[in-house]
Design a protein around this motif. Sequence first.
Motif, short mmCIF file in Angstrom:
data_model
loop_
_atom_site.label_atom_id
_atom_site.label_comp_id
_atom_site.label_asym_id
_atom_site.label_seq_id
_atom_site.Cartn_x
_atom_site.Cartn_y
_atom_site.Cartn_z
N MET A 1 0.84 -1.17 0.00
CA MET A 1 0.00 0.00 0.00
C MET A 1 0.89 1.24 0.00
O MET A 1 1.84 1.34 0.75
N ASN A 2 0.59 2.19 -0.86
CA ASN A 2 1.35 3.43 -0.95
C ASN A 2 0.73 4.50 -0.06
O ASN A 2 -0.46 4.50 0.19
N THR A 3 1.57 5.40 0.40
CA THR A 3 1.14 6.52 1.21
C THR A 3 1.55 7.80 0.51
O THR A 3 2.66 7.88 -0.03
N LYS A 4 0.69 8.79 0.52
CA LYS A 4 1.01 10.07 -0.10
C LYS A 4 2.06 10.81 0.71
O LYS A 4 2.09 10.73 1.94
N LEU A 5 2.91 11.53 0.00
CA LEU A 5 3.96 12.33 0.61
C LEU A 5 3.99 13.67 -0.10
O LEU A 5 4.01 13.72 -1.32
N THR A 6 3.98 14.74 0.66
CA THR A 6 4.04 16.07 0.07
C THR A 6 5.46 16.59 0.22
O THR A 6 6.02 16.60 1.31
N LEU A 7 6.04 17.00 -0.91
CA LEU A 7 7.39 17.55 -0.90
C LEU A 7 7.32 19.00 -1.38
O LEU A 7 6.51 19.34 -2.23
N SER A 8 8.17 19.81 -0.86
CA SER A 8 8.26 21.20 -1.27
C SER A 8 9.61 21.39 -1.96
O SER A 8 10.65 21.32 -1.31
#
Length: 82
Positions: A1-8
């Motif tokens: 299962m993948n998890t979302k990751l927010t990168l800046s």
Amino acid sequence: MNTKLTLSLNPAIISRAKAFARERQISLSTLVETLLLKVVADEAQPGSPSGTAVKSLTGIIRLDNTSSHGDSYQSYLEEKHQ
């Protein structure tokens, strides 16, 4: 299962990374995951120099020292969560 990751990230880097991934017919997520796996694998190798992948990547991206990216991202988050 993948998890979302927010990168800046710097928009120019994002654009170049997207082009790089597109040329190789992979998603940007796959590219980032592959790079992270390489970093983790290098760190886990007993007897190998610590951070081989990171050391090979060090210095390839020049950042503008006058950038206030952290400040602008902080402002963005404050506006987003009001």
